[in-house]
Motif scaffolding. Sequence first.
Motif, PDB file in Angstrom:
ATOM      1  N   ASN A 109      -7.202  -2.449  -9.172  1.00  0.00           N
ATOM      2  CA  ASN A 109      -8.496  -1.862  -9.508  1.00  0.00           C
ATOM      3  C   ASN A 109      -8.505  -0.398  -9.116  1.00  0.00           C
ATOM      4  N   VAL A 110      -8.799   0.473 -10.086  1.00  0.00           N
ATOM      5  CA  VAL A 110      -8.972   1.889  -9.756  1.00  0.00           C
ATOM      6  C   VAL A 110     -10.442   2.057  -9.394  1.00  0.00           C
ATOM      7  N   VAL A 111     -10.686   2.477  -8.166  1.00  0.00           N
ATOM      8  CA  VAL A 111     -12.077   2.562  -7.688  1.00  0.00           C
ATOM      9  C   VAL A 111     -12.368   3.975  -7.175  1.00  0.00           C
ATOM     10  N   PRO A 112     -13.647   4.343  -7.136  1.00  0.00           N
ATOM     11  CA  PRO A 112     -13.982   5.697  -6.701  1.00  0.00           C
ATOM     12  C   PRO A 112     -13.850   5.875  -5.193  1.00  0.00           C
ATOM     13  N   ASN A 119      -7.374   8.798 -15.261  1.00  0.00           N
ATOM     14  CA  ASN A 119      -7.147   7.357 -15.285  1.00  0.00           C
ATOM     15  C   ASN A 119      -6.793   6.946 -16.715  1.00  0.00           C
ATOM     16  N   THR A 120      -5.505   6.684 -16.939  1.00  0.00           N
ATOM     17  CA  THR A 120      -5.063   6.340 -18.289  1.00  0.00           C
ATOM     18  C   THR A 120      -5.125   4.837 -18.545  1.00  0.00           C
ATOM     19  N   GLY A 121      -5.872   4.131 -17.710  1.00  0.00           N
ATOM     20  CA  GLY A 121      -6.097   2.701 -17.943  1.00  0.00           C
ATOM     21  C   GLY A 121      -4.823   1.877 -17.821  1.00  0.00           C
ATOM     22  N   ASP A 122      -4.522   1.082 -18.860  1.00  0.00           N
ATOM     23  CA  ASP A 122      -3.383   0.164 -18.812  1.00  0.00           C
ATOM     24  C   ASP A 122      -2.060   0.871 -18.526  1.00  0.00           C
ATOM     25  N   THR A 123      -1.926   2.098 -19.031  1.00  0.00           N
ATOM     26  CA  THR A 123      -0.687   2.843 -18.797  1.00  0.00           C
ATOM     27  C   THR A 123      -0.503   3.100 -17.307  1.00  0.00           C
ATOM     28  N   LEU A 124      -1.570   3.526 -16.672  1.00  0.00           N
ATOM     29  CA  LEU A 124      -1.516   3.796 -15.234  1.00  0.00           C
ATOM     30  C   LEU A 124      -1.225   2.506 -14.451  1.00  0.00           C
ATOM     31  N   ILE A 125      -1.929   1.445 -14.814  1.00  0.00           N
ATOM     32  CA  ILE A 125      -1.742   0.164 -14.108  1.00  0.00           C
ATOM     33  C   ILE A 125      -0.276  -0.286 -14.227  1.00  0.00           C
ATOM     34  N   ALA A 126       0.272  -0.155 -15.456  1.00  0.00           N
ATOM     35  CA  ALA A 126       1.676  -0.551 -15.660  1.00  0.00           C
ATOM     36  C   ALA A 126       2.605   0.305 -14.797  1.00  0.00           C
ATOM     37  N   GLU A 143       0.835  -1.206   0.000  1.00  0.00           N
ATOM     38  CA  GLU A 143       0.000   0.000   0.000  1.00  0.00           C
ATOM     39  C   GLU A 143       0.868   1.253   0.000  1.00  0.00           C
ATOM     40  N   SER A 144       1.918   1.260   0.826  1.00  0.00           N
ATOM     41  CA  SER A 144       2.697   2.496   0.871  1.00  0.00           C
ATOM     42  C   SER A 144       3.491   2.688  -0.412  1.00  0.00           C
ATOM     43  N   ALA A 145       3.872   1.590  -1.079  1.00  0.00           N
ATOM     44  CA  ALA A 145       4.534   1.729  -2.384  1.00  0.00           C
ATOM     45  C   ALA A 145       3.560   2.344  -3.397  1.00  0.00           C
ATOM     46  N   LEU A 146       2.325   1.897  -3.381  1.00  0.00           N
ATOM     47  CA  LEU A 146       1.335   2.420  -4.341  1.00  0.00           C
ATOM     48  C   LEU A 146       1.049   3.900  -4.089  1.00  0.00           C
ATOM     49  N   VAL A 147       0.945   4.244  -2.816  1.00  0.00           N
ATOM     50  CA  VAL A 147       0.659   5.638  -2.476  1.00  0.00           C
ATOM     51  C   VAL A 147       1.850   6.529  -2.831  1.00  0.00           C
ATOM     52  N   GLY A 148       3.029   5.895  -2.997  1.00  0.00           N
ATOM     53  CA  GLY A 148       4.206   6.629  -3.426  1.00  0.00           C
ATOM     54  C   GLY A 148       4.091   7.157  -4.856  1.00  0.00           C
ATOM     55  N   HIS A 149       3.136   6.645  -5.611  1.00  0.00           N
ATOM     56  CA  HIS A 149       2.903   7.150  -6.971  1.00  0.00           C
ATOM     57  C   HIS A 149       2.112   8.444  -6.876  1.00  0.00           C
ATOM     58  N   SER A 150       2.547   9.443  -7.639  1.00  0.00           N
ATOM     59  CA  SER A 150       1.967  10.787  -7.466  1.00  0.00           C
ATOM     60  C   SER A 150       0.470  10.842  -7.771  1.00  0.00           C
ATOM     61  N   GLY A 151      -0.042   9.880  -8.529  1.00  0.00           N
ATOM     62  CA  GLY A 151      -1.457   9.940  -8.881  1.00  0.00           C
ATOM     63  C   GLY A 151      -2.377   9.278  -7.867  1.00  0.00           C
ATOM     64  N   VAL A 152      -1.785   8.573  -6.885  1.00  0.00           N
ATOM     65  CA  VAL A 152      -2.623   7.759  -5.995  1.00  0.00           C
ATOM     66  C   VAL A 152      -2.885   8.458  -4.664  1.00  0.00           C
ATOM     67  N   ALA A 153      -4.165   8.548  -4.310  1.00  0.00           N
ATOM     68  CA  ALA A 153      -4.533   9.173  -3.042  1.00  0.00           C
ATOM     69  C   ALA A 153      -4.544   8.141  -1.925  1.00  0.00           C
ATOM     70  N   VAL A 196      -7.162   1.079  -5.648  1.00  0.00           N
ATOM     71  CA  VAL A 196      -6.603   2.419  -5.446  1.00  0.00           C
ATOM     72  C   VAL A 196      -7.619   3.503  -5.801  1.00  0.00           C
ATOM     73  N   ILE A 197      -7.511   4.594  -5.081  1.00  0.00           N
ATOM     74  CA  ILE A 197      -8.285   5.799  -5.396  1.00  0.00           C
ATOM     75  C   ILE A 197      -7.308   6.827  -5.938  1.00  0.00           C
ATOM     76  N   LEU A 198      -7.669   7.465  -7.051  1.00  0.00           N
ATOM     77  CA  LEU A 198      -6.779   8.470  -7.632  1.00  0.00           C
ATOM     78  C   LEU A 198      -6.999   9.818  -6.956  1.00  0.00           C
ATOM     79  N   ARG A 199      -5.952  10.638  -7.026  1.00  0.00           N
ATOM     80  CA  ARG A 199      -6.080  12.009  -6.520  1.00  0.00           C
ATOM     81  C   ARG A 199      -7.026  12.792  -7.407  1.00  0.00           C
ATOM     82  N   GLU A 200      -7.634  13.795  -6.805  1.00  0.00           N
ATOM     83  CA  GLU A 200      -8.483  14.740  -7.509  1.00  0.00           C
ATOM     84  C   GLU A 200      -7.785  15.225  -8.788  1.00  0.00           C
ATOM     85  N   GLY A 201      -8.454  15.146  -9.899  1.00  0.00           N
ATOM     86  CA  GLY A 201      -7.909  15.737 -11.135  1.00  0.00           C
ATOM     87  C   GLY A 201      -6.951  14.840 -11.899  1.00  0.00           C
ATOM     88  N   VAL A 202      -6.574  13.675 -11.300  1.00  0.00           N
ATOM     89  CA  VAL A 202      -5.660  12.783 -12.016  1.00  0.00           C
ATOM     90  C   VAL A 202      -6.474  11.935 -12.991  1.00  0.00           C
TER      91      VAL A 202
END
Length: 646
Positions: free
Chosen positions: A599-602, A572-579, A534-544, A564-570
């Motif tokens: 899974n990118v979820v609201p 979701n580029t689909g496969d690119t984001l997942i990769a 979880e903390s590795a994922l949150v280390g990505h600038s787009g992840v809230a 994961v929940i994305l930050r406001e305004g980020v």
Amino acid sequence: MSASLEVYPPSAEFVAQANANAALYDRADADRLEFWAEQARRLDWDTDFEQVLDWSNAPFANWFVGGKLNVSVNCVDRHVAAGKGDRVAIHWVGEPGDSRDITYSQLLADVSRAANYFTAIGLQAGDRVAIYMPMVPEALISMLACARLGLTHSVVFAGFSASALRSRVDDAEAKLVITTDGQYRRGKPAELKTNVDDALGTGDDAAKSVEKVLVVRRTNHDPKLPWVEGRDVWWDDTVGESSDHHEPDAFDSNHPLFLLYTSGTTGKPKGIVHSSGGYLTQTSYTFHNVFDHKEGRDVFWCGADIGWVTGHSYIVYGPLSNGATEVVYEGTPNTPNEHRHFEVVEKYGVTIYYMAPTLIRTFMKWGRDIPDAHDLSSIRLLGSVGEPINPEAWKWYRDVIGGGKAPIVDTWWQTETGSIMISPLPGVTETKPGAAMKPLPGISANIVDDNANPVTHGEQGYLVLDQPWPSMLLGIWGDDERFKETYWSRFADQGWYFAGDGARYDDDGALWVLGRVDDVMNVSGHRISTSEVESALVGHSGVAEAAVIGAADETTGQGIVAFVILREGVENTGDTLIAELREQVSVEISPIAKPREINVVPELPKTRSGKIMRRLLKDVAEGRELGDTSTLVDPSVFEAIRRKRA
Ligand code: WT7
């Protein structure tokens, strides 16, 4: 449970030749400490111990008080002194197919050279050395050379990222890092030394403790390998040029032999500290009895990596302290093809084969034609470790790999326990497909409920160890409080060790380990904490925010599923984001921690107190009906999550 009715008693043939017998349980029950003193005397001590166990400062144990020994002498010199120097210690098989046979005499010379060089650069007993290497003989030699000098080694799995290496080097304040130029990954050379460079940094950011980086030439893949003058040295030019004679000192039984970092329920890995005398006593005893090892006759093969405790205890210290001949394999099981393991078994006449259930399930997927194309008749005993083995895999293992007759020892233990704790004893204990059966002689375990009451047969409870054992961890490096809190606070009144696993007894009293009851996942036998991912994922600038769970997986036991929940305004580029997110985890931790599914979820399901309901996410990921959702703030978040996954 019908599986519990299936019992495989030991064969008369096996019983007749087994190292262990029923009397071992009786002797241990009659006087546990005296029993362990007897086991300790299988080793050579420079100074005999005065007391078997001092538990007055519990949970900090002191086994074999006053005793002094040298672990490397016990693993190497004493076999040479006993005239067994020409025996092969290690049949090493490299991934590209190269091989080396190393006798005990050669091992002694190599360990001595390394010890002399470590001394020459000023290392002293108690200093820490990080070992970040693939499965080459020099990795084992380095560990033994550290042991010889009382240097505490910290092996870091070569699949871990630079950032994971750095945090371990810093935590242990390692003075020396040993590595290779590169490592083979599925037939191709991959970087390793450059990872070390990235990890150690330069200038203000440099790892302060590190004085030298010792590099073994393995892949020779880069003629312009980056080199830091003054810090980096080649093994061949240094260790290779040192004297092959070294006079060892003896160290206290409780001298820290090694640190090994493992995942806990919080983000920061903990450095598990192991002793010398107690650790070696139990690894040596379990190797002899659980694997029924016969000196000079058996060829043992444990498929672990030295980056994990299984590699420490059953590739290095257990086998070598018993004068064993073993196979050490560098690569993956399907390089160059799926026949590799079985060719190695045939070539060296492997008699004892110790692997993880995830590998056995992979073999099952590949099909029995592959093992059936080989003569595996040398195999007389099979072992399993790392996660519960499902009955189907157990039976396939016995039938296809074990010729329908090799007993299987399903061995439960942990990084913290140092050696095997719960397992059948071959030739003594009955086995059942999927059960670890019972604690070994000298070991005491129980299964209890939240109130420390023993559960009745058939009920699930917590696995606890209610008596200290010789190879128990000494603590967590630099964090006594965390040691007490993690393992000893759950049943503090009773003074029991809480293992973090659920277990049950069946109607016959056989013990079944059911898996972790905390936020620790088990992926292919690797322990990974949900919060670390979880903390590795949150280390990505787009992840809230991120929530991670281990979902049942047919091959790997558990697979990592992230929400994961994305930050406001980020966007979701689909496969690119997942990769990108998968890469983020790979860089922060290791490729082995990459989620199987992201899974990118609201929104994430939370209780009113703000706690993420992982149990419900697990239900979703495993496709089950949802459990009780009444405590959720907003039960409708699941509709959105389900829609996303569909
Ligand atoms: C966890 C320890 C033991 C060395 C390899 C893993 C699980 C281990 C078994 C088994 C059921 C098992 C437990 C344990 N585990 N062996 N035979 N049956 N579960 O060491 O990384 O410290 O992980 O592995 O959940 O707590 P580790």
